[in-house]
Write an enzyme that holds these catalytic residues in place. Sequence first.
Site, mmCIF file in Angstrom:
data_model
loop_
_atom_site.group_PDB
_atom_site.id
_atom_site.type_symbol
_atom_site.label_atom_id
_atom_site.label_comp_id
_atom_site.label_asym_id
_atom_site.label_seq_id
_atom_site.Cartn_x
_atom_site.Cartn_y
_atom_site.Cartn_z
ATOM 1 N N GLU A 145 0.828 -1.205 0.000
ATOM 2 C CA GLU A 145 0.000 0.000 0.000
ATOM 3 C C GLU A 145 0.862 1.254 0.000
ATOM 4 O OE1 GLU A 145 -2.936 -0.236 -0.811
ATOM 5 O OE2 GLU A 145 -3.143 -2.391 -0.476
ATOM 6 N N HIS A 203 3.198 6.283 -5.381
ATOM 7 C CA HIS A 203 2.737 6.584 -6.739
ATOM 8 C C HIS A 203 1.900 7.871 -6.730
ATOM 9 C CE1 HIS A 203 0.806 4.660 -10.616
ATOM 10 N NE2 HIS A 203 1.706 5.574 -10.913
#
Length: 690
Positions: free
Chosen positions: A477, A483
């Site tokens: 995660e 990202h």
Amino acid sequence: MVMATDGTNPLLQPWATPYALPPFAALRAEHFAPALLEAMHQHRAELDAIALQPEAPSFDNTVARLDAAGRLLVRLEAVFHNLCASETSPALQLVQREMAGPMAAHSNAVYMHAGLFARIDALHARRADLGLGAEQQRLLEQTHLDFVRAGARLAPAAQRRYAALMERLAALTTQFGQNVLADESAYRLVLQDEADFAGLPESVRAAAQQAATERGLGGHVITLSRSLLVPFLSFSERRDLREQAWRAWTSRGEHAGANDNRAIVREILQLRAEQAALHGKPSYADYALDNSMAREQVAVQRLLDNVWRRALPALEREREQLLTLMREAGHGRLQPAIEPWDWRYWAEKVRQRTYALDDAEIKPYFPLERMVAAAFDCAERLFGVRFVERADLPVYHPDVKAYEMRASDGRVAGIFLHDNFARPSKRSGAWMSSLRQQTRNGGEVIPVIVNNNNFAKASPGEPTLLSFDDVRTLFHEFGHGLHGLLSSVGYERLSGTNVLRDFVELPSQLFEHWMSEPAVLRRHARHVVTGEAIPDALIERLAAARRFGQGFETVRYTASALTDMAVHALPAGQVPDDVVAFEARVLRERGLPPGVGLNHRFTHFQHLFAGSGYAAGYYVYLWAEVLDADAHDAFVEAGDPFDTAVAARLKRHIYAAGDSVEPGATYAAFRGRAPQLEPMLKKRGLLAPA
Ligand SMILES: [Zn+2]
């Protein structure tokens, strides 16, 4: 139109908090509906203004302006969805059900805005002649595609039907998710006598006690939280209790009554088939894959078939190991077959014997706090960013920790909220979401990113210890989080995780590789009591054990991916009345071996039915794994898991690029070539033994 203009709704006031974070403390469930309706109203007005301007369409006055429109709505929806997922209440759930229809209707109104689409379509037709930069060209193409895929080109009657479908689907997927949560919250297996605890290590006992306390109960309970259930299935010597818990886990959404998801699944499938037919596609799978790296069903099928064929013999090799141990333990006569509630238990025994690995020995080396520090440290060494806790920032639950992400020049480049513990008001699973996405369109905006996990919280005063699997989830995660946080693009539509869905798991799965790097383990995996670094011998055993169980995991995952593709490949008119029987038939025809079970069954398969993001898309994890295994090999080839040059390319082309470049091209820019399949097969131990 309900207008909340009396100035008392905190959602509609300027958020006078640090970094303009949501004013969580002031928010009540009743604030959301009027604020969302007002934000939709404002968004519509912005779109009308774009459509009605007298100037001829240009990139700036249409595409860029559209990208910057609706910011208030995007942010309110983000707060709303985050709270509904992580800290819900009956009052919020009611708002969720009431607003699902209006929110879907708004989305329809946006994408079927004829005047707006006419301008975008005109620009798209001459996109090569507009003198656009590469990212601008990409934004125009993706925006145009968003409209087309949402029905902008349909005839008026078809558009009306399409809009009705989308609104009904929104209501159904909302209800589906709420039903799963209701079944999960309702269940508890109470452990009473000492005999009920047979085999359970101290960490599981403590977590069971904490789960009981959180539910206002005394004693110990096993819930359907994955981080409690899986250890229970792995350790409990009480076969009868394992069976009870397993049956409760796998029958979520399949009980007659208010939370029954069977009819909901059938209706969702029918509506999706009709949606695809309106687009002229034979099935929903064809429609969904149209906007993916895979492009076609045959490409997905080729990958799944290849892996399935290799995983079955790997599973049988594992079964042999399990059976051998069972016979030695004298269970052969009493219990001739392995049932799904036995597999993890015997696999744990094999793991302990063959690799001398025991979760009770491992977990003290993985306290949550140190593992969070490890994830941050890896991000710093790879990407030059530092995470600094800010205990004073507003959060929505006392367990949530807030951090600034500082770039190498000290500038705050993002905010990260870490919400690690399971609780009854949070849905199961682990996920990343954003409260705000990075963009430069209309001024620099830094991202606000959330990670949710569902780790079983230790009793007050005790450190929470993670399993190796939990650590992997934490890193996974956080990879998604990076990202979002490292995104550096011009436009919100192309920002962070807004990429094609079979690319979106690359940054997350790739980041998992660092949690098992020996250098990272030696530095961060320190015993919770003694502070001693994890011994090299244990690291070696962890590495050796890594492939054990891959047959089990791969078969279960791939079986769920196969049922997903099978059910979404059905044309309209062929959706079965009995989805449970259909699922069973697909698995029979595919030859799912006995005693294994699935990752997810249709009646609680949230990826597929609590939204549409992963419908005909559960395969994406495997698709992305081809990419992540191949990408990680770039560091192996460089001989350093933190190689500066490879990390710089990784940051630029993968973590920062969002969807500003076509994914195949951006991957090739990072790796210097197209991805290869073998590293993934090797990583999973699925290459045929030489
Ligand atoms: Zn993921």
